[in-house]
Scaffold this active site. Structure first.
Site, PDB file in Angstrom:
ATOM      1  N   ASP A 183      43.944-126.382  16.523  1.00 42.97           N
ATOM      2  CA  ASP A 183      43.011-125.609  17.322  1.00 42.97           C
ATOM      3  C   ASP A 183      41.609-126.172  17.089  1.00 42.97           C
ATOM      4  O   ASP A 183      41.394-126.963  16.171  1.00 42.97           O
ATOM      5  CB  ASP A 183      43.079-124.134  16.907  1.00 42.97           C
ATOM      6  N   ASP A 228      49.293-117.677  17.019  1.00 41.05           N
ATOM      7  CA  ASP A 228      49.796-118.993  16.632  1.00 41.05           C
ATOM      8  C   ASP A 228      51.188-118.926  16.020  1.00 41.05           C
ATOM      9  O   ASP A 228      51.844-119.958  15.851  1.00 41.05           O
ATOM     10  CB  ASP A 228      48.851-119.649  15.620  1.00 41.05           C
ATOM     11  N   ASP A 262      45.846-120.161  12.673  1.00 36.20           N
ATOM     12  CA  ASP A 262      45.426-119.117  11.742  1.00 36.20           C
ATOM     13  C   ASP A 262      45.540-117.714  12.309  1.00 36.20           C
ATOM     14  O   ASP A 262      45.178-116.749  11.630  1.00 36.20           O
ATOM     15  CB  ASP A 262      43.986-119.351  11.286  1.00 36.20           C
TER      16      ASP A 262
END
Length: 813
Positions: A501, A704, A700
């Site tokens: 990300d 996800d 995180d």
């Protein structure tokens, strides 16, 4: 704490009252677990029939009976034993406040032990594994007190060595010109050999025979099977040959009618196996050094602040949730807490591996074990005992050390066929030597069979993977890389694509408001008031930046109703009579607003690496908001290192394509997937799998978790959501790419180390068995002695252990 000198009567050697005392007392009164602080104080200070209660355990104590007492704040307290007195003296407030009752004393748990090679074996207390015969180890990775098996094996080793030395002198002396046997006579020499060997075989080697017999009963044939047969055959044959030599054909007898015996071989084999076992046990203790180092980060005491304002150092185990503590400069944070008062910087390098201190102020969380650098803090405990981050790290490391890597399956399959094959080879060697060997054929047959059994012990094969895994997971924990299981460690070494990300991973994760552009009929300040009110209800990382930026302009938030967060698009709501929305182009499309008039300005902001969002009021485009998130200083070097390691890096972000491209171009990222919704991340992982890639996914958040679970290796960044950590195989205590570089370096080095160990073990056994069987006899004219076979077997295990321990010094940066 206002302590007065206590007066003690001579009471002898009392042991502290156990926990059972706290469950009942001899008057049937309430126990400390159900008493309030006032109840405990009154029961401990107001005599009833000259009897008071021990404030620690609740037992009745008769006054003037010579029991220990202690004066605290003008009141005398009496104790049933010296142990209770000492506990109270260390922490009076804990026992008088009722905090002991609040603390949930978990029932004493028997220590669980498991086998490092067969983790499915779990039992209470130490023992041996019924599958492989190895000693079981504590599941938490740290044994309480001394290692009793190491102490026992060391004692047995010294007995074996003590018997082996005179045996070798007795048997080998004539070869070096020391006629010991002539001095004593052959018969006496044989009896001395028997006397020296018997305690070693019957007592010292007893654990070997017990494990070997268990392996036969359960048909889990292993190294102890071979040692039991080899030592047993050598000893039993030698005993019969000593006392009943006439049972053997005269052609096999030596001059004087004596049979050759191998007591010294049996004893030296046992001694050498003990050497290997003691070295192995000591090495396995060293693999727990990382866990011990983590546990040592937490201080043993914490400076408690009582509601009355008293301060004193209380034992850490007496701290409960809600306790307030003072942490002075240079002291470690006792437990996970929140800062109530003060400002400082905290050195978190012991947990994260990052050298730069982190600033902490009122309302910030601090982690137990980290170091307070300069300021004084008052903190309130939020997590204690097994709930702290440090305890969680220790549990994860211990679990990973017990897990099995897929490559271990190869060693297991080989070992399952190896032991029966070795026994068969030993039998064939015996038969062949008896049929075609030179005189005395029986002697050659015994030597070759015993040597084959001893040299082929597969202990090195069994140790090859677990030793590397245990050492590597400990090394990773020291660098802030927590390995959930061995499979994740092995898979990380084979990954060729990394999906990351942008926010919080490549960037600081602390965006700031940089640009505001307004157009239309609504004034800029009014627009920002609505935007602040709208974003106050959002949990998106950019929302906080916008709220803080508008707040700094002195603009109050407008009241918002009907708030709605549209995942992956933006937020919307109502302010008085106005409808307001903030988000990306997809959000504008959802509410039927054409954002094209602002596209040119938005694209210009995005090419600068900023995130541009549209503002719509009453169904019309009202302005642009731009936010920038600085790239972490470590990101560029980390990406270079990952590229050098052979990884392709893909950035998957919900941000706009142009903004994402601008960041990717600055960093040299290989591919960009912009505008990605949460469900798209898992689809991206699946797409890469179809192309044959091995994927690591770093994330995180809750969104996800599916992608983390779908990837070969899920990497949880920083202190992310619990579900993300649970879905991940690797957790990084510091959420940036440097941790991924460390994890990759560690995994590659570990897999290489395992392969080296397996090579040592396979090569050793492949070469050792035929040599022991006598393959080189036609060329050299000599057979491999069982003693040399035992030495070679121990050396192979030591080489595997030593190679695995090299990972302790691995440089990860």
């Amino acid at each position: 704490m206002d302590k007065k000198e206590n007066s003690l009567s001579k009471t002898g050697n009392h042991s502290c009252c156990g926990g059972n005392h706290a469950e009942h007392n001899d008057h049937g009164a309430k126990t400390p677990a159900s008493l309030t602080g006032t109840d405990i104080f009154e029961a401990a200070t107001i005599p009833v029939d000259s009897v008071v209660k021990d404030p620690v355990c609740g037992m009745s104590v008769k006054l003037d009976a010579g029991k220990p007492n202690f004066s605290y704040k003008g009141n005398d307290f009496h104790f049933c034993s010296q142990g209770c007195h000492d506990k109270f003296e260390n922490d009076p407030y804990f026992y008088l406040s009722g905090n002991k009752a609040k603390k949930k004393d978990a029932a004493p748990k028997d220590a669980k032990y498991t086998c490092p090679m067969d983790p499915e074996i779990v039992q209470d207390g130490p023992g041996t594994c019924p599958i492989c015969g190895m000693a079981l180890e504590p599941m938490d990775g740290i044994a309480e007190g001394p290692n009793h098996e190491l102490i026992d094996f060391t004692r047995r080793l010294w007995l074996s060595v003590g018997a082996a030395i005179p045996l070798l002198i007795l048997t080998m002396g004539p070869m070096i010109g020391l006629p010991v046997r002539e001095w004593l006579g052959e018969k006496v020499s044989l009896y001395i050999e028997f006397a020296l060997a018997t305690p070693v075989v019957i007592w010292a080697a007893l654990p070997f025979f017990q494990r070997g017999w268990t392996s036969v009963k359960t048909w889990n044939l292993n190294m102890w099977t071979l040692i039991m047969i080899g030592v047993g055959v050598a000893y039993v044959y030698s005993t019969i040959a000593t006392f009943l030599p006439d049972l053997f054909p005269s052609g096999l007898q030596m001059a004087g009618g004596h049979m050759p015996v191998y007591f010294e071989a049996a004893v030296v084999i046992v001694a050498l196996v003990f050497v290997g076992q003691v070295l192995e046990l000591r090495a396995r203790e060293r693999t727990g050094d990382a866990i011990r180092a983590l546990l040592d980060l937490a201080p043993k005491t914490a400076r408690r602040i009582t509601p009355d304002g008293d301060e004193y150092d209380a034992p850490l185990e007496n701290i409960i949730k809600g306790d307030r503590m003072r942490v002075r400069p240079g002291e470690a944070i006792p437990v996970d807490s929140i800062v109530i008062e003060g400002r400082t910087t905290i050195d978190e390098s012991m947990l994260t591996g990052e050298p730069l201190p982190v600033e902490k102020t009122e309302g910030d969380k601090v982690t137990g074990g980290t170091l307070n650098k300069n300021g004084s803090l008052i903190i309130e405990a939020t997590h204690v005992g097994d709930e702290t981050m440090l305890a969680g790290i220790v549990a994860m490391v211990s679990s990973a050390q017990r897990s099995r890597a897929p490559i271990q399956g190869l060693a297991d399959r080989v070992a399952s066929y190896f032991v029966p094959t070795v026994v068969l080879v030993a039998v064939l060697a015996f038969v062949i030597w008896m049929l075609i060997g030179p005189d005395p054929a029986f002697v050659f047959a015994i030597i070759s069979a015993v040597s084959v059994l001893i040299i082929a012990c597969p202990c090195a094969l069994g140790l090859a993977t677990p030793m590397s895994i245990m050492t590597a997971t400990g090394r990773g924990a020291q660098a802030g890389v927590l390995i959930k299981d061995a499979e994740a460690l092995e898979r990380m070494a084979r990954v060729d694509v990394l999906v990351v990300d942008k926010t919080g991973t490549l960037t600081e994760g602390k965006p700031t408001l940089t640009d505001v552009v307004s157009f239309g009929d609504v004034a800029e300040r009014d627009m920002l008031a609505m935007v602040r009110g709208l974003e106050a209800g959002s949990e998106h990382p950019l929302a906080e930046a916008i709220v803080d930026g508008v707040k700094m302009e002195g603009i109050e938030a407008a009241t918002i109703s009907d708030f709605d967060a549209v995942t992956g698009k933006g937020v919307r709501g109502k302010s008085d009579k106005h409808s307001v929305a903030l988000g990306n182009a997809a959000m504008m499309k959802l509410i039927d607003v054409d954002p094209s008039a602002a596209d040119e300005q938005a694209d210009k902001l995005r090419t600068q690496g900023k995130t541009a969002m549209y503002v719509a009021i009453d169904g019309k485009l009202a302005g642009l908001i731009a936010v920038a998130d600085p790239i972490k200083t470590t990101t560029r070097d980390a990406i270079i290192a990952l590229h050098e390691a052979g990884l392709k890096i893909i950035m998957a972000t919900g941000d706009n394509e142009k903004t994402a491209r601008a960041v990717a171009d600055q960093l040299g990222i290989d591919d960009v997937r912009a505008g990605v919704l949460p469900e798209d991340k898992k689809a991206l992982v699946d797409e890469l799998h179809k192309k044959g890639h091995k994927v690591a996914m770093a994330g995180d958040g809750v969104n996800d978790a599916p992608a983390l679970a779908a990837a070969e290796v899920g990497i949880a960044m920083g202190t992310g959501a619990d579900v993300a950590v649970e879905s991940a195989g690797i957790t990084l205590l510091k959420g940036d790419l440097v941790g991924i570089v460390r994890a990759r370096t560690l995994s590659v080095a570990t897999l290489r180390n395992i392969n080296q160990n397996l090579f040592f073990a396979f090569a050793y056994n492949s070469a050792g068995v035929p040599i022991a069987a006598g393959l080189l006899y036609p060329l050299t004219g000599t057979l491999l002695s069982p003693m040399l076979a035992a030495a070679a077997m121990s050396l192979s295990s030591v080489s595997v252990i030593s190679n695995a321990l090299r990972l302790r010094a691995l440089k990860l940066d």
